[in-house]
Motif scaffolding. Structure first.
Motif, PDB file in Angstrom:
ATOM      1  N   GLY A 194      12.976 -20.452  24.785  1.00  0.00           N
ATOM      2  CA  GLY A 194      12.776 -19.594  23.629  1.00  0.00           C
ATOM      3  C   GLY A 194      13.743 -18.433  23.545  1.00  0.00           C
ATOM      4  N   SER A 195      14.650 -18.337  24.524  1.00  0.00           N
ATOM      5  CA  SER A 195      15.613 -17.234  24.534  1.00  0.00           C
ATOM      6  C   SER A 195      17.011 -17.740  24.223  1.00  0.00           C
ATOM      7  CB  SER A 195      15.615 -16.552  25.911  1.00  0.00           C
ATOM      8  OG  SER A 195      16.054 -17.458  26.920  1.00  0.00           O
ATOM      9  N   GLU A 196      17.817 -16.862  23.669  1.00  0.00           N
ATOM     10  CA  GLU A 196      19.197 -17.235  23.337  1.00  0.00           C
ATOM     11  C   GLU A 196      20.015 -17.474  24.601  1.00  0.00           C
ATOM     12  OE1 GLU A 196      23.054 -15.462  20.837  1.00  0.00           O
ATOM     13  OE2 GLU A 196      21.161 -14.333  20.985  1.00  0.00           O
ATOM     14  N   SER A 197      19.801 -16.666  25.610  1.00  0.00           N
ATOM     15  CA  SER A 197      20.540 -16.837  26.865  1.00  0.00           C
ATOM     16  C   SER A 197      20.210 -18.175  27.526  1.00  0.00           C
ATOM     17  CB  SER A 197      20.230 -15.690  27.818  1.00  0.00           C
ATOM     18  OG  SER A 197      18.840 -15.648  28.132  1.00  0.00           O
ATOM     19  N   GLY A 198      18.951 -18.603  27.417  1.00  0.00           N
ATOM     20  CA  GLY A 198      18.571 -19.887  27.991  1.00  0.00           C
ATOM     21  C   GLY A 198      19.308 -21.039  27.336  1.00  0.00           C
ATOM     22  N   TRP A 199      19.419 -21.022  26.024  1.00  0.00           N
ATOM     23  CA  TRP A 199      20.126 -22.098  25.322  1.00  0.00           C
ATOM     24  C   TRP A 199      21.632 -22.014  25.555  1.00  0.00           C
ATOM     25  CZ3 TRP A 199      18.160 -26.407  23.889  1.00  0.00           C
ATOM     26  CH2 TRP A 199      16.814 -26.480  23.523  1.00  0.00           C
ATOM     27  N   ALA A 202       7.360 -19.986  32.141  1.00  0.00           N
ATOM     28  CA  ALA A 202       8.773 -19.715  32.381  1.00  0.00           C
ATOM     29  C   ALA A 202       9.658 -20.676  31.578  1.00  0.00           C
ATOM     30  CB  ALA A 202       9.083 -19.843  33.871  1.00  0.00           C
ATOM     31  N   LEU A 203       9.218 -21.925  31.440  1.00  0.00           N
ATOM     32  CA  LEU A 203       9.988 -22.899  30.657  1.00  0.00           C
ATOM     33  C   LEU A 203      10.005 -22.515  29.182  1.00  0.00           C
ATOM     34  CD1 LEU A 203      11.515 -25.594  30.691  1.00  0.00           C
ATOM     35  CD2 LEU A 203       9.316 -26.754  30.366  1.00  0.00           C
ATOM     36  N   VAL A 204       8.863 -22.091  28.661  1.00  0.00           N
ATOM     37  CA  VAL A 204       8.809 -21.635  27.263  1.00  0.00           C
ATOM     38  C   VAL A 204       9.709 -20.417  27.065  1.00  0.00           C
ATOM     39  CG1 VAL A 204       7.316 -20.632  25.497  1.00  0.00           C
ATOM     40  CG2 VAL A 204       6.505 -22.577  26.852  1.00  0.00           C
ATOM     41  N   LYS A 205       9.699 -19.520  28.026  1.00  0.00           N
ATOM     42  CA  LYS A 205      10.557 -18.334  27.947  1.00  0.00           C
ATOM     43  C   LYS A 205      12.032 -18.713  27.997  1.00  0.00           C
ATOM     44  CE  LYS A 205      11.456 -13.925  30.270  1.00  0.00           C
ATOM     45  NZ  LYS A 205      11.084 -13.045  31.422  1.00  0.00           N
ATOM     46  N   LEU A 206      12.371 -19.690  28.864  1.00  0.00           N
ATOM     47  CA  LEU A 206      13.765 -20.129  28.982  1.00  0.00           C
ATOM     48  C   LEU A 206      14.264 -20.754  27.690  1.00  0.00           C
ATOM     49  CD1 LEU A 206      16.327 -20.833  30.676  1.00  0.00           C
ATOM     50  CD2 LEU A 206      15.136 -22.928  31.363  1.00  0.00           C
TER      51      LEU A 206
END
Length: 287
Positions: A75-80, A69-73
């Protein structure tokens, strides 16, 4: 007779020295780091093993799922976008709060009449739970970043104010009088008395105010927001996504540790420039 009594004393001294060397070895930075890594590894292993058979997996997830989940967060534009929004709000609120607290603390601490009149009012306002003011700030500033910045500003402002205000009141009057008797003027008092007196309380306020700013931002994002780490945490919790929730918490921990590390570095740099680092070392060694 003297030689006989000296031997036990020498043996005792040697034993004390050996014990101290062993204690120093356990207190070395590399040893402490290694022990922390071991503790973290043990906790993660127990978490992985107990999740499911003992602990409900839907509530605590697993370290492997949290890592994904951390990698997904990240690795996504919305996460950043969420990370950037929270970071901007924290930095802006923290900076404004420290500035406001410093100015008010200097004014009320320098003018005793103003301090006696206004300090109880400041204490009364400080007694209000900060998160309870969030709806009020939302009415004033809307759902955008300014409502979060103002809430993040309150905690550091009060902490900085009290440290500066009390620091000014606790200045050594005898030292001030000596400087004045020797012909010192206001800038001499500022350089040799006020700044050295306020340096340690000021940086202590910074270290305390940093987590308060983060707490204010996250709490405000929980209440009403369209972006930010707090918004992501709230959404994950509502969706019963424990892995994503823990991933957001890890980002917050890293943010807090980074801020604390930066403030610690600034603290040591400022005290070294002021010649106060030598005073702190004996106190730290004694502690």
């Amino acid at each position: 007779m003297v030689a006989t009594t000296d031997k036990p004393v020498r043996k005792k001294t040697s034993a004390v020295a050996t014990t101290k060397r062993k204690s120093d070895r356990w207190q070395s930075p590399l040893t402490l780091v290694a022990l922390r890594i071991v503790v973290i590894a043990v906790v993660l292993a127990l978490w992985q093993l107990l999740s499911g058979p003992v602990l409900p997996e839907y509530a605590v997830s697993k370290p492997t799922d949290v890592a994904q989940a951390l990698v997904k967060l990240l690795g996504s534009e919305s996460g950043w976008i969420d990370v950037r929004a929270t970071l901007i709000e924290v930095v802006a609120g923290f900076s404004m709060g420290v500035t406001l607290g410093t100015v008010v603390g200097l004014v009320l601490g320098s003018f005793s009449l103003a301090g006696r009149v206004l300090e109880p009012l400041v204490a009364a306002f400080n007694g209000i739970p900060k998160i309870a003011l969030a709806p009020l700030f939302l009415l004033f500033f809307g759902i955008g970043p300014w409502s979060k910045i103002t809430i993040a500003m309150i905690g550091p402002a009060f902490v900085t104010f009290y440290n500066i205000y009390l620091g000014l009141r606790l200045r050594e009057r005898e030292l001030m009088e000596i400087v004045q008797v020797m012909g010192g003027r206001r800038h001499h008092l500022l350089t040799y008395v006020t700044i050295p007196t306020l340096a340690a309380p000021f940086f202590a306020a910074l270290k305390t105010g940093g987590p308060l700013a983060i707490l204010g931002v996250i709490g405000a994002e929980f209440i009403a927001s369209t972006e930010g780490i707090g918004h992501g945490l709230f959404t994950s919790a509502m969706n019963l996504d424990a892995a994503a929730t823990f991933a957001g918490l890890i980002v917050l921990i890293v943010m807090t540790l980074t801020l604390n590390g930066l403030l610690t570095w600034l603290d040591k740099l400022a005290l070294k420039r002021l010649g106060l680092i030598a005073r702190r070392r004996p106190a730290e060694q004694h502690a």
